[in-house]
Scaffold this motif. Structure first.
Motif, PDB file in Angstrom:
ATOM      1  N   VAL A   1      -4.355  -4.143   2.077  1.00 40.15           N
ATOM      2  CA  VAL A   1      -4.242  -4.249   0.588  1.00 40.15           C
ATOM      3  C   VAL A   1      -5.916  -4.218   0.249  1.00 40.15           C
ATOM      4  CG1 VAL A   1      -2.310  -5.512   0.011  1.00 40.15           C
ATOM      5  CG2 VAL A   1      -4.267  -6.605   0.519  1.00 40.15           C
ATOM      6  N   GLU A   2      -6.323  -4.094  -1.077  1.00 35.54           N
ATOM      7  CA  GLU A   2      -7.576  -4.067  -1.510  1.00 35.54           C
ATOM      8  C   GLU A   2      -7.772  -5.651  -2.041  1.00 35.54           C
ATOM      9  OE1 GLU A   2      -8.158   0.407  -3.329  1.00 35.54           O
ATOM     10  OE2 GLU A   2      -8.642  -1.562  -4.450  1.00 35.54           O
TER      11      GLU A   2
ATOM     12  N   ARG B   1       0.851  -1.018  -0.102  1.00 32.95           N
ATOM     13  CA  ARG B   1      -0.106  -0.111  -0.167  1.00 32.95           C
ATOM     14  C   ARG B   1       0.874   1.116   0.032  1.00 32.95           C
ATOM     15  NH1 ARG B   1      -0.949   2.811   5.043  1.00 32.95           N
ATOM     16  NH2 ARG B   1       0.237   1.856   6.668  1.00 32.95           N
ATOM     17  N   THR B   2       0.182   2.521  -0.150  1.00 29.30           N
ATOM     18  CA  THR B   2       1.016   3.401  -0.086  1.00 29.30           C
ATOM     19  C   THR B   2       0.170   4.489   1.245  1.00 29.30           C
ATOM     20  OG1 THR B   2      -0.303   4.529  -1.685  1.00 29.30           O
ATOM     21  CG2 THR B   2       1.929   3.735  -2.246  1.00 29.30           C
TER      22      THR B   2
ATOM     23  N   ALA C   1      -8.490   3.917   2.291  1.00 33.66           N
ATOM     24  CA  ALA C   1      -9.355   2.624   1.956  1.00 33.66           C
ATOM     25  C   ALA C   1     -10.397   3.199   1.078  1.00 33.66           C
ATOM     26  CB  ALA C   1      -9.948   1.702   2.897  1.00 33.66           C
TER      27      ALA C   1
ATOM     28  N   GLY D   1     -11.284  -2.413   0.295  1.00 28.67           N
ATOM     29  CA  GLY D   1      -9.836  -1.841   0.914  1.00 28.67           C
ATOM     30  C   GLY D   1      -9.719  -2.112   2.441  1.00 28.67           C
ATOM     31  N   SER D   2      -8.644  -1.945   2.848  1.00 27.85           N
ATOM     32  CA  SER D   2      -8.006  -1.875   4.203  1.00 27.85           C
ATOM     33  C   SER D   2      -8.155  -3.369   4.801  1.00 27.85           C
ATOM     34  CB  SER D   2      -8.980  -0.843   5.261  1.00 27.85           C
ATOM     35  OG  SER D   2      -8.475   0.384   4.765  1.00 27.85           O
TER      36      SER D   2
ATOM     37  N   THR E   1      -2.800  -3.217  -4.925  1.00 29.36           N
ATOM     38  CA  THR E   1      -2.208  -2.441  -4.035  1.00 29.36           C
ATOM     39  C   THR E   1      -3.149  -1.426  -3.396  1.00 29.36           C
ATOM     40  OG1 THR E   1      -0.355  -2.573  -5.454  1.00 29.36           O
ATOM     41  CG2 THR E   1      -0.286  -0.743  -3.842  1.00 29.36           C
ATOM     42  N   GLN E   2      -3.113  -0.880  -2.216  1.00 28.12           N
ATOM     43  CA  GLN E   2      -4.168   0.362  -1.975  1.00 28.12           C
ATOM     44  C   GLN E   2      -3.229   1.364  -2.056  1.00 28.12           C
ATOM     45  OE1 GLN E   2      -6.863  -0.652   1.671  1.00 28.12           O
ATOM     46  NE2 GLN E   2      -5.935   1.500   2.714  1.00 28.12           N
TER      47      GLN E   2
END
Ligand code: FES
Length: 101
Positions: free
Chosen positions: A65-66, A42-43, A93, A71-72, A88-89
């Protein structure tokens, strides 16, 4: 870096950011991604810094991650399933009805 232990089982296929990767039945999403050399899960919402799992036991929330569009999701606590879509999230989210794209 990571290798499965025990007797081998038929692998399953999951998708990370649209790319198919091989997973071992019963392993977590985090271990699957790390074993496949993926370290950017994630970022952060503010700086966009890349994050990856730290604790692997559900405490640090660095592994978000999704999964299946949600999300989350904690990758270290989620077991892979055949055909699972993981992404990738980016930042915060996604919440139903509130986009961030
Ligand atoms: S790696 Fe720490 S909560 Fe998942």
């Amino acid at each position: 870096m990571f290798q499965p232990i025990g007797s081998p089982k038929a692998p399953v296929t999951v998708h990370f950011d649209g790319v198919p990767i091989t997973a071992c039945p019963g392993e977590t999403v985090a271990s699957c991604l790390l074993r496949n050399g993926i370290t950017r899960f994630r970022t952060t919402p503010v700086s966009g810094a890349a994050r990856m799992p730290f604790c692997m036991i559900g405490h640090c929330f660095e592994c978000l991650v999704e999964i299946k569009g949600l999300g989350s999701q904690q990758a270290c606590l989620t077991v892979v399933v055949e055909g699972m879509n993981i992404a990738t999230q980016a930042g915060a989210a996604r919440v139903a009805g509130v986009g961030h794209d």
